[in-house]
Design a protein around this motif. Structure first.
Motif, PDB file in Angstrom:
ATOM      1  N   ASN A  15       0.795  -1.224   0.000  1.00  0.00           N
ATOM      2  CA  ASN A  15       0.000   0.000   0.000  1.00  0.00           C
ATOM      3  C   ASN A  15       0.834   1.284   0.000  1.00  0.00           C
ATOM      4  OD1 ASN A  15      -2.509   1.265  -0.139  1.00  0.00           O
ATOM      5  ND2 ASN A  15      -2.739   1.365   2.069  1.00  0.00           N
ATOM      6  N   PHE A  16       2.086   1.200  -0.444  1.00  0.00           N
ATOM      7  CA  PHE A  16       2.923   2.398  -0.493  1.00  0.00           C
ATOM      8  C   PHE A  16       2.397   3.365  -1.549  1.00  0.00           C
ATOM      9  CE2 PHE A  16       7.287   4.390  -1.283  1.00  0.00           C
ATOM     10  CZ  PHE A  16       7.221   5.179  -0.148  1.00  0.00           C
ATOM     11  N   ASP A  17       1.862   2.831  -2.645  1.00  0.00           N
ATOM     12  CA  ASP A  17       1.287   3.688  -3.682  1.00  0.00           C
ATOM     13  C   ASP A  17       0.116   4.499  -3.132  1.00  0.00           C
ATOM     14  OD1 ASP A  17      -0.121   1.243  -3.475  1.00  0.00           O
ATOM     15  OD2 ASP A  17      -0.865   1.393  -5.533  1.00  0.00           O
ATOM     16  N   GLY A  18      -0.677   3.895  -2.244  1.00  0.00           N
ATOM     17  CA  GLY A  18      -1.794   4.616  -1.622  1.00  0.00           C
ATOM     18  C   GLY A  18      -1.312   5.800  -0.804  1.00  0.00           C
ATOM     19  N   PHE A  19      -0.233   5.607  -0.069  1.00  0.00           N
ATOM     20  CA  PHE A  19       0.344   6.707   0.712  1.00  0.00           C
ATOM     21  C   PHE A  19       0.833   7.817  -0.218  1.00  0.00           C
ATOM     22  CE2 PHE A  19       4.216   8.719   2.374  1.00  0.00           C
ATOM     23  CZ  PHE A  19       3.676   9.389   3.462  1.00  0.00           C
ATOM     24  N   LEU A  20       1.530   7.433  -1.281  1.00  0.00           N
ATOM     25  CA  LEU A  20       2.086   8.425  -2.211  1.00  0.00           C
ATOM     26  C   LEU A  20       0.984   9.227  -2.886  1.00  0.00           C
ATOM     27  CD1 LEU A  20       4.918   6.240  -3.751  1.00  0.00           C
ATOM     28  CD2 LEU A  20       5.150   8.034  -2.009  1.00  0.00           C
ATOM     29  N   ARG A  21      -0.120   8.560  -3.258  1.00  0.00           N
ATOM     30  CA  ARG A  21      -1.254   9.280  -3.853  1.00  0.00           C
ATOM     31  C   ARG A  21      -1.866  10.247  -2.835  1.00  0.00           C
ATOM     32  NH1 ARG A  21      -1.788   4.193  -6.183  1.00  0.00           N
ATOM     33  NH2 ARG A  21      -1.489   4.300  -8.438  1.00  0.00           N
ATOM     34  N   ALA A  22      -1.976   9.800  -1.586  1.00  0.00           N
ATOM     35  CA  ALA A  22      -2.599  10.628  -0.553  1.00  0.00           C
ATOM     36  C   ALA A  22      -1.818  11.911  -0.298  1.00  0.00           C
ATOM     37  CB  ALA A  22      -2.735   9.827   0.744  1.00  0.00           C
ATOM     38  N   VAL A  23      -0.500  11.879  -0.459  1.00  0.00           N
ATOM     39  CA  VAL A  23       0.289  13.098  -0.241  1.00  0.00           C
ATOM     40  C   VAL A  23       0.431  13.915  -1.526  1.00  0.00           C
ATOM     41  CG1 VAL A  23       1.522  12.194   1.755  1.00  0.00           C
ATOM     42  CG2 VAL A  23       2.546  11.940  -0.525  1.00  0.00           C
ATOM     43  N   GLY A  24      -0.251  13.482  -2.600  1.00  0.00           N
ATOM     44  CA  GLY A  24      -0.333  14.296  -3.806  1.00  0.00           C
ATOM     45  C   GLY A  24       0.770  14.099  -4.825  1.00  0.00           C
ATOM     46  N   LEU A  25       1.490  13.003  -4.751  1.00  0.00           N
ATOM     47  CA  LEU A  25       2.549  12.754  -5.736  1.00  0.00           C
ATOM     48  C   LEU A  25       1.910  12.400  -7.078  1.00  0.00           C
ATOM     49  CD1 LEU A  25       5.648  12.792  -5.375  1.00  0.00           C
ATOM     50  CD2 LEU A  25       5.568  10.318  -5.341  1.00  0.00           C
ATOM     51  N   PRO A  26       2.367  13.004  -8.179  1.00  0.00           N
ATOM     52  CA  PRO A  26       1.813  12.686  -9.507  1.00  0.00           C
ATOM     53  C   PRO A  26       2.079  11.217  -9.874  1.00  0.00           C
ATOM     54  CG  PRO A  26       3.178  14.670  -9.586  1.00  0.00           C
ATOM     55  CD  PRO A  26       3.380  14.054  -8.247  1.00  0.00           C
ATOM     56  N   GLU A  27       1.176  10.660 -10.670  1.00  0.00           N
ATOM     57  CA  GLU A  27       1.261   9.240 -11.040  1.00  0.00           C
ATOM     58  C   GLU A  27       2.610   8.852 -11.657  1.00  0.00           C
ATOM     59  OE1 GLU A  27      -0.705   6.497 -10.538  1.00  0.00           O
ATOM     60  OE2 GLU A  27      -1.949   7.780  -9.299  1.00  0.00           O
ATOM     61  N   ASP A  28       3.172   9.713 -12.521  1.00  0.00           N
ATOM     62  CA  ASP A  28       4.452   9.359 -13.146  1.00  0.00           C
ATOM     63  C   ASP A  28       5.571   9.262 -12.105  1.00  0.00           C
ATOM     64  OD1 ASP A  28       4.248  12.191 -12.874  1.00  0.00           O
ATOM     65  OD2 ASP A  28       5.855  12.469 -14.340  1.00  0.00           O
ATOM     66  N   LYS A  29       5.494  10.079 -11.079  1.00  0.00           N
ATOM     67  CA  LYS A  29       6.495  10.031  -9.995  1.00  0.00           C
ATOM     68  C   LYS A  29       6.263   8.816  -9.100  1.00  0.00           C
ATOM     69  CE  LYS A  29       8.400  14.192 -10.573  1.00  0.00           C
ATOM     70  NZ  LYS A  29       9.731  14.440 -10.967  1.00  0.00           N
ATOM     71  N   ILE A  30       4.992   8.450  -8.904  1.00  0.00           N
ATOM     72  CA  ILE A  30       4.678   7.284  -8.074  1.00  0.00           C
ATOM     73  C   ILE A  30       5.336   6.036  -8.646  1.00  0.00           C
ATOM     74  CG2 ILE A  30       2.816   5.721  -7.340  1.00  0.00           C
ATOM     75  CD1 ILE A  30       1.077   8.250  -6.974  1.00  0.00           C
ATOM     76  N   GLU A  31       5.254   5.865  -9.963  1.00  0.00           N
ATOM     77  CA  GLU A  31       5.881   4.705 -10.603  1.00  0.00           C
ATOM     78  C   GLU A  31       7.378   4.663 -10.306  1.00  0.00           C
ATOM     79  OE1 GLU A  31       4.950   4.116 -14.748  1.00  0.00           O
ATOM     80  OE2 GLU A  31       2.914   4.845 -14.419  1.00  0.00           O
ATOM     81  N   GLN A  32       8.033   5.816 -10.358  1.00  0.00           N
ATOM     82  CA  GLN A  32       9.471   5.873 -10.065  1.00  0.00           C
ATOM     83  C   GLN A  32       9.759   5.532  -8.612  1.00  0.00           C
ATOM     84  OE1 GLN A  32      10.595   9.861 -11.096  1.00  0.00           O
ATOM     85  NE2 GLN A  32      10.696   9.449 -13.290  1.00  0.00           N
ATOM     86  N   VAL A  33       8.971   6.107  -7.704  1.00  0.00           N
ATOM     87  CA  VAL A  33       9.210   5.895  -6.276  1.00  0.00           C
ATOM     88  C   VAL A  33       8.959   4.437  -5.893  1.00  0.00           C
ATOM     89  CG1 VAL A  33       8.463   6.541  -3.946  1.00  0.00           C
ATOM     90  CG2 VAL A  33       8.775   8.297  -5.682  1.00  0.00           C
TER      91      VAL A  33
END
Length: 134
Positions: A15-33
């Motif tokens: 669920n790390f992607d859920g956290f990243l979305r919640a803090v407003g990280l753009p989708e392209d950055k989420i894939e990298q992170v």
């Protein structure tokens, strides 16, 4: 503190992607992170601890004293944050305050495992990242 001076390697995440979305990280950055899987090591010299990681930006060291807030930056865009680490036995809890919200990273060292539990004020869930000592 048998976890000091050990290098821990990333194993998996939940669920790390859920956290990243919640803090407003753009989708392209989420894939990298999500591909970010840094080794990490905690060392101690007197009252000062140092977290050693290696990731997107190359090697990084964060020096801190337990319970003392300081200014830091996170991410490739160097987002400014206030952070406090508290060392309590085999648990190291990091609290971050940033314009995007607040988050807590609770690092629990259990034998040769490191479990990082991530929560935040803009995140309804819980995220976990798992590491294993080399």
């Amino acid at each position: 503190m048998s976890y000091l001076n050990k290098t821990y390697s990333f194993v998996k995440q939940e669920n790390f992607d859920g956290f990243l979305r919640a803090v407003g990280l753009p989708e392209d950055k989420i894939e990298q992170v999500l591909k970010f899987s840094p080794d990490q090591k905690l060392t101690k010299d007197g009252d000062t601890y140092t977290y050693h990681t290696h990731g997107f930006e190359g090697p990084k060291e964060v020096k801190f004293q337990s319970g003392v807030e300081f200014d830091d930056v996170i991410g490739a865009d160097k987002t400014p944050i206030k952070t406090t680490y508290v060392v309590d036995g085999n648990t190291v809890t990091q609290t971050i305050t940033a314009a995007q919200g607040n988050a807590t990273f609770k690092r629990e060292y259990i034998d040769d495992d490191l479990i990082v539990t991530i929560t935040g004020n803009k995140f309804d869930g819980v995220s976990k990242r798992y590491y294993k000592a080399k």
